[in-house]
Design a protein around this motif. Sequence first.
Motif, PDB file in Angstrom:
ATOM      1  N   ARG A 183       0.819  -1.218   0.000  1.00  0.00           N
ATOM      2  CA  ARG A 183       0.000   0.000   0.000  1.00  0.00           C
ATOM      3  C   ARG A 183       0.852   1.267   0.000  1.00  0.00           C
ATOM      4  O   ARG A 183       0.508   2.265  -0.632  1.00  0.00           O
ATOM      5  N   ARG A 184       1.976   1.243   0.731  1.00  0.00           N
ATOM      6  CA  ARG A 184       2.871   2.394   0.775  1.00  0.00           C
ATOM      7  C   ARG A 184       4.151   2.153  -0.020  1.00  0.00           C
ATOM      8  O   ARG A 184       5.144   2.857   0.157  1.00  0.00           O
ATOM      9  N   GLY A 185       4.126   1.134  -0.873  1.00  0.00           N
ATOM     10  CA  GLY A 185       5.315   0.769  -1.631  1.00  0.00           C
ATOM     11  C   GLY A 185       5.562   1.664  -2.827  1.00  0.00           C
ATOM     12  O   GLY A 185       4.808   2.598  -3.115  1.00  0.00           O
ATOM     13  N   MET A 186       6.621   1.331  -3.546  1.00  0.00           N
ATOM     14  CA  MET A 186       7.053   2.152  -4.680  1.00  0.00           C
ATOM     15  C   MET A 186       6.248   1.883  -5.943  1.00  0.00           C
ATOM     16  O   MET A 186       6.208   2.722  -6.841  1.00  0.00           O
ATOM     17  N   ASP A 187       5.623   0.710  -6.032  1.00  0.00           N
ATOM     18  CA  ASP A 187       4.856   0.366  -7.234  1.00  0.00           C
ATOM     19  C   ASP A 187       3.465   0.989  -7.132  1.00  0.00           C
ATOM     20  O   ASP A 187       2.613   0.527  -6.382  1.00  0.00           O
ATOM     21  N   GLU A 188       3.244   2.041  -7.910  1.00  0.00           N
ATOM     22  CA  GLU A 188       1.995   2.793  -7.804  1.00  0.00           C
ATOM     23  C   GLU A 188       0.783   1.958  -8.210  1.00  0.00           C
ATOM     24  O   GLU A 188      -0.293   2.080  -7.611  1.00  0.00           O
ATOM     25  N   ASN A 189       0.953   1.093  -9.205  1.00  0.00           N
ATOM     26  CA  ASN A 189      -0.173   0.279  -9.664  1.00  0.00           C
ATOM     27  C   ASN A 189      -0.624  -0.699  -8.584  1.00  0.00           C
ATOM     28  O   ASN A 189      -1.815  -0.873  -8.334  1.00  0.00           O
ATOM     29  N   LEU A 190       0.336  -1.331  -7.908  1.00  0.00           N
ATOM     30  CA  LEU A 190      -0.001  -2.245  -6.820  1.00  0.00           C
ATOM     31  C   LEU A 190      -0.584  -1.488  -5.631  1.00  0.00           C
ATOM     32  O   LEU A 190      -1.544  -1.939  -5.011  1.00  0.00           O
ATOM     33  N   SER A 191      -0.002  -0.337  -5.338  1.00  0.00           N
ATOM     34  CA  SER A 191      -0.497   0.486  -4.227  1.00  0.00           C
ATOM     35  C   SER A 191      -1.939   0.908  -4.452  1.00  0.00           C
ATOM     36  O   SER A 191      -2.769   0.863  -3.552  1.00  0.00           O
TER      37      SER A 191
END
Length: 260
Positions: A183-191
């Motif tokens: 959710r707070r990661g670098m991958d915007e699509n996954l977030s």
Amino acid sequence: MDEDRIDQSYAHKPPPFLEKIKLYISALGRVPFYRYGEIGNIVYTIGKNILDGIILYTMFSMAEAELKVAAILGIVAKYIYPGITIVSSTYASGFMDHLEAFKKIKNQIKRLITAQMGIAMGQALGGLLLFCCFPPVFKYLFYDLEFKGHLIVVLYLLHHVCDGSAQIVEGRTWFKIIEIKIRRGMDENLSRNFWVIYAVSQNVQLIIGQLFIWSALGLTTKFSASLSNPWLTGMVVFGLIAVVISKFILPAAYRLHLCS
């Protein structure tokens, strides 16, 4: 500024079903913490449902026909969970409040992994206690004892305490891990699709759990006349090993620097 206005960068249509599956698989591939943790969750689901499908059926049959304590086991199973939930959720909530006082994500992750080790030990012990309730094992170890009827109730109670409390605490810690990493990661699509990934994960585990518990029940019914049958014994041992090792997978991967 209109407070009801939606941030357009996050406003998007929910993905179709196949895209949801792809997002889940993508999260497994791109986020090592999630991959190893989810592998552990699936291994645990398989092992626990095998044990439940075989041991609970045969244990209650033995408790009713031979030990005359089936009613007590039923009461333990139904009414012990409120107490476990109260104590475990209170502890887990206090731990999460303490955890969030650490501003550095690295420190939070380190403590979450430590908590996962405790959870792994609790669930492994819970699996061993349930294994001791499997009639061939119970009869081999304890059947000559005069208090064997009381003992199986104690073993089943301790199983619920160890496994149930570990599951409740893990619900908080695992969610915190994936919140940090996805959710707070670098991958915007996954977030942006965090809740979709989380829901797919829950559904995958539910389907796998149902598949294995009904398969285990079918196998138990087929070999109920001979519980020491090699197929049934092998399935129980496999289920126990899966439960014991499952939640150590993520901490082990962390220690081996396979995830960061």
